[in-house]
Design an enzyme around this catalytic site. Structure first.
Site, mmCIF file in Angstrom:
data_model
loop_
_atom_site.group_PDB
_atom_site.id
_atom_site.type_symbol
_atom_site.label_atom_id
_atom_site.label_comp_id
_atom_site.label_asym_id
_atom_site.label_seq_id
_atom_site.Cartn_x
_atom_site.Cartn_y
_atom_site.Cartn_z
ATOM 1 N N HIS A 62 0.829 -1.211 0.000
ATOM 2 C CA HIS A 62 0.000 0.000 0.000
ATOM 3 C C HIS A 62 0.857 1.252 0.000
ATOM 4 O O HIS A 62 0.490 2.293 -0.517
ATOM 5 C CB HIS A 62 -0.914 0.036 1.222
ATOM 6 N N HIS A 87 6.006 7.306 5.853
ATOM 7 C CA HIS A 87 5.668 6.629 4.603
ATOM 8 C C HIS A 87 5.230 7.670 3.573
ATOM 9 O O HIS A 87 5.159 8.862 3.891
ATOM 10 C CB HIS A 87 4.585 5.568 4.849
ATOM 11 N N HIS A 106 4.224 11.258 5.221
ATOM 12 C CA HIS A 106 3.492 11.225 6.493
ATOM 13 C C HIS A 106 4.398 10.696 7.588
ATOM 14 O O HIS A 106 4.853 9.563 7.510
ATOM 15 C CB HIS A 106 2.266 10.300 6.375
ATOM 16 N N THR A 174 -6.094 5.322 5.792
ATOM 17 C CA THR A 174 -6.249 3.928 5.364
ATOM 18 C C THR A 174 -7.142 3.226 6.384
ATOM 19 O O THR A 174 -7.234 3.671 7.533
ATOM 20 C CB THR A 174 -4.876 3.220 5.309
#
Ligand SMILES: [Zn+2]
Length: 222
Positions: A62, A87, A106, A174
């Site tokens: 992801h 990330h 982030h 997410t």
């Protein structure tokens, strides 16, 4: 059904994919948002301390996530917030005054009570940023293979000199889209060359940005 960014597992379906993910569709404080019309709260520049001594890096399918040793922090609301991992999202998830950026970093922080704060930094096309190459050189080429690293990335050099930021209440972008996050977005982006931005995008393989979420009357301060 597994979550993804396109097709049947795409963000607009996340809330239906699992009982535990209902906040994704029912939450009122969801991220990301378009940051506009901030209210002045005279927020002081953020005083952070980032050596970013990296422990491991993984492409989890992801995003590419980098876990660091527990030694970077900043002070906010009289509390210490420790960096846990950072990330990437390509293109950016948050927008600033309607503008989307090619990449958003982030940085996930937690305080001693386990509350979470995410610090976002945008990357914008411009001059080559030599400091970013340390990171680009270790980006994984395979998925789900965690790679141990021992590297001091001195990420502070990658941060804008101007450490003013926007602040709002938001969520994980997410599933399970958990709310109650302090979201800080640095006002000034960091420059990177087109070639560097392309290397990040290639390493991520696919776009991994959740679409913009409604504000529902939330206030953005600066
Ligand atoms: Zn993120």
């Amino acid at each position: 059904m597994t979550r993804s960014y396109e097709g049947k597992g795409s963000p607009e379906h996340w809330g239906e994919l699992s009982e535990q993910w209902q906040t994704c569709k029912e939450g009122m404080y969801q991220s990301p948002i378009n940051i506009s019309h901030p209210v002045s709260a005279n927020l002081p520049p953020l005083d952070f301390n980032f050596h970013t001594n990296v422990k491991s890096i993984v492409n989890n399918g992801h995003t590419i996530q980098i876990t660091v040793h527990d030694e970077d922090d900043f002070l906010l609301d009289g509390q210490i917030w420790n960096l846990k991992q950072f990330h990437f999202h390509s293109p950016s998830e948050n927008h600033i005054n309607g503008q989307r950026f090619p990449l958003e970093l982030h940085f996930f922080h937690a305080n001693s009570q386990g509350e979470l704060a995410v610090l976002a930094v945008m990357l914008t096309p411009g001059k080559t940023n030599p400091a970013l190459d340390i990171l680009l050189d270790v980006l994984p080429t395979t998925v789900h293979q965690e790679q141990a690293l021992q590297q001091d990335m001195m990420l502070e050099k990658r941060f804008p000199q101007d450490k003013h930021y926007y602040r709002f209440s938001g969520s994980l972008t997410t599933p399970p889209c958990t709310e109650g996050f302090i979201c800080l977005v640095m006002k000034r982006p960091v420059e990177a060359s087109h070639a560097q931005l392309a290397r990040f995008a290639r390493a991520l393989r696919n776009a991994n940005n959740r679409p913009l979420q409604p504000l529902h009357g939330r206030q953005i301060t600066e």
